[in-house]
Design an enzyme around this catalytic site. Sequence first.
Site, PDB file in Angstrom:
ATOM      1  N   SER A  16       0.849  -1.192   0.000  1.00 21.86           N
ATOM      2  CA  SER A  16       0.000   0.000   0.000  1.00 21.86           C
ATOM      3  C   SER A  16       0.885   1.243   0.000  1.00 21.86           C
ATOM      4  O   SER A  16       1.627   1.505   0.960  1.00 21.86           O
ATOM      5  CB  SER A  16      -0.898   0.008   1.237  1.00 21.86           C
ATOM      6  OG  SER A  16      -1.445   1.304   1.384  1.00 21.86           O
ATOM      7  N   HIS A  41      -1.119  -1.165  -4.367  1.00 20.37           N
ATOM      8  CA  HIS A  41      -2.414  -0.773  -3.799  1.00 20.37           C
ATOM      9  C   HIS A  41      -2.438   0.743  -3.585  1.00 20.37           C
ATOM     10  O   HIS A  41      -1.580   1.298  -2.891  1.00 20.37           O
ATOM     11  CB  HIS A  41      -2.598  -1.515  -2.467  1.00 20.37           C
ATOM     12  CG  HIS A  41      -3.920  -1.318  -1.817  1.00 20.37           C
ATOM     13  ND1 HIS A  41      -5.048  -2.034  -2.166  1.00 20.37           N
ATOM     14  CD2 HIS A  41      -4.307  -0.495  -0.812  1.00 20.37           C
ATOM     15  CE1 HIS A  41      -6.064  -1.658  -1.409  1.00 20.37           C
ATOM     16  NE2 HIS A  41      -5.644  -0.718  -0.572  1.00 20.37           N
ATOM     17  N   ASP A  43      -4.552   3.843  -2.176  1.00 22.53           N
ATOM     18  CA  ASP A  43      -5.659   4.234  -1.298  1.00 22.53           C
ATOM     19  C   ASP A  43      -6.137   5.634  -1.645  1.00 22.53           C
ATOM     20  O   ASP A  43      -5.435   6.615  -1.385  1.00 22.53           O
ATOM     21  CB  ASP A  43      -5.200   4.178   0.160  1.00 22.53           C
ATOM     22  CG  ASP A  43      -5.045   2.750   0.634  1.00 22.53           C
ATOM     23  OD1 ASP A  43      -6.030   1.995   0.530  1.00 22.53           O
ATOM     24  OD2 ASP A  43      -3.950   2.394   1.080  1.00 22.53           O
ATOM     25  N   MET A  45      -8.790   8.521  -0.982  1.00 20.15           N
ATOM     26  CA  MET A  45      -9.729   8.974   0.063  1.00 20.15           C
ATOM     27  C   MET A  45     -10.257  10.354  -0.278  1.00 20.15           C
ATOM     28  O   MET A  45      -9.537  11.168  -0.873  1.00 20.15           O
ATOM     29  CB  MET A  45      -9.019   9.001   1.416  1.00 20.15           C
ATOM     30  CG  MET A  45      -8.400   7.670   1.787  1.00 20.15           C
ATOM     31  SD  MET A  45      -7.728   7.670   3.457  1.00 20.15           S
ATOM     32  CE  MET A  45      -6.836   6.112   3.463  1.00 20.15           C
ATOM     33  N   HIS A  74      -8.140   1.470  -4.535  1.00 19.31           N
ATOM     34  CA  HIS A  74      -9.117   1.241  -3.464  1.00 19.31           C
ATOM     35  C   HIS A  74      -9.808   2.576  -3.212  1.00 19.31           C
ATOM     36  O   HIS A  74      -9.245   3.457  -2.559  1.00 19.31           O
ATOM     37  CB  HIS A  74      -8.362   0.718  -2.234  1.00 19.31           C
ATOM     38  CG  HIS A  74      -9.205   0.566  -1.008  1.00 19.31           C
ATOM     39  ND1 HIS A  74      -8.664   0.384   0.252  1.00 19.31           N
ATOM     40  CD2 HIS A  74     -10.556   0.565  -0.835  1.00 19.31           C
ATOM     41  CE1 HIS A  74      -9.641   0.277   1.133  1.00 19.31           C
ATOM     42  NE2 HIS A  74     -10.806   0.393   0.504  1.00 19.31           N
ATOM     43  N   MET A  76     -11.968   4.843  -1.450  1.00 21.58           N
ATOM     44  CA  MET A  76     -12.704   5.126  -0.213  1.00 21.58           C
ATOM     45  C   MET A  76     -13.375   6.473  -0.408  1.00 21.58           C
ATOM     46  O   MET A  76     -13.034   7.470   0.243  1.00 21.58           O
ATOM     47  CB  MET A  76     -11.734   5.138   0.977  1.00 21.58           C
ATOM     48  CG  MET A  76     -11.326   3.740   1.395  1.00 21.58           C
ATOM     49  SD  MET A  76      -9.820   3.721   2.378  1.00 21.58           S
ATOM     50  CE  MET A  76      -8.598   3.677   1.086  1.00 21.58           C
ATOM     51  N   MET A 145     -12.073  -5.218   4.874  1.00 22.00           N
ATOM     52  CA  MET A 145     -11.238  -4.291   5.659  1.00 22.00           C
ATOM     53  C   MET A 145     -10.999  -4.889   7.042  1.00 22.00           C
ATOM     54  O   MET A 145     -11.940  -5.273   7.739  1.00 22.00           O
ATOM     55  CB  MET A 145     -11.932  -2.937   5.833  1.00 22.00           C
ATOM     56  CG  MET A 145     -12.012  -2.062   4.599  1.00 22.00           C
ATOM     57  SD  MET A 145     -10.447  -1.746   3.779  1.00 22.00           S
ATOM     58  CE  MET A 145      -9.531  -0.882   5.058  1.00 22.00           C
ATOM     59  N   ASP A 180      -7.147  -6.006   4.057  1.00 26.19           N
ATOM     60  CA  ASP A 180      -6.434  -4.723   4.062  1.00 26.19           C
ATOM     61  C   ASP A 180      -6.520  -4.082   5.442  1.00 26.19           C
ATOM     62  O   ASP A 180      -7.609  -3.779   5.933  1.00 26.19           O
ATOM     63  CB  ASP A 180      -7.103  -3.822   3.003  1.00 26.19           C
ATOM     64  CG  ASP A 180      -6.451  -2.451   2.875  1.00 26.19           C
ATOM     65  OD1 ASP A 180      -5.403  -2.215   3.494  1.00 26.19           O
ATOM     66  OD2 ASP A 180      -7.018  -1.620   2.134  1.00 26.19           O
TER      67      ASP A 180
END
Length: 228
Positions: A16, A41, A43, A45, A74, A76, A145, A180
């Site tokens: 990540s 990965h 992330d 957000m 991913h 979010m 998660m 994750d």
Amino acid sequence: MVLGKRTAEDIWIAPSLLAADFAHLAEEICVVEKGGADLLHLDVMDGHFVPNLTIGLPVVKSIRGVSKLPFDAHLMITDPLKYAPRFAEAGADSITFHAECSSDMVATARQIRELGVGVGVCINPQTPAEVIFEVLEEVDLVLVMSVHPGFGGQEFMPEVLEKAKMLRERMKTDQWLQIDGGIDQQTIGEAAAAGANCFVAGVAIFRADDPAKAISDLRDEARRSMKR
Ligand code: DX5
Ligand code: ZN
């Protein structure tokens, strides 16, 4: 590129990027790519679904030029369909949306697939596994998660493993069960035993003295405990 199908023996390690040194992203990515990472990965957000802001489109576009690794986005974010086309265009190879952010998961999964990328659905620690049963046939990857989304470096929540087991039993062999949050040498074994075969790890890889060794140690530990 889309996600490859898995066979029963496959284990994927997905560093990540959130735990990398953002002043040296290209070098950090190069280290894990040479070190045997299977996916990178990312992330994403939005400061709304989760109380943090991280990687956005310009970053994905920039790092696309320095790596051949598949990019695992991913999301979010509250409105995954609004941004999924732009992440696909920026270079994501798979896009995972949160069940909590979709009122029609089957439609969301299908629209993401139309972008020509792999599709994942994700559930938060408090979201029951049953919520995503209806969409399992539409996705390549299910992400459970094991921390509350929003921040790296949190402690693994073993209570999510029952959900992982339940999902693995309903999933096909060629689908990925990703976990994750808080994955390290101590926790990866129990996640693998619960049926996970794709492991996201931030701190445990990027903050290790030797990230390449961390990747291979994590893979070995997962293989030892893996349920076939
Ligand atoms: C948390 C993110 C994770 C995080 C994992 O919201 O989805 O991917 O970066 O970090 P570690 O492995 O450090 O817990
Ligand atoms: Zn993540």
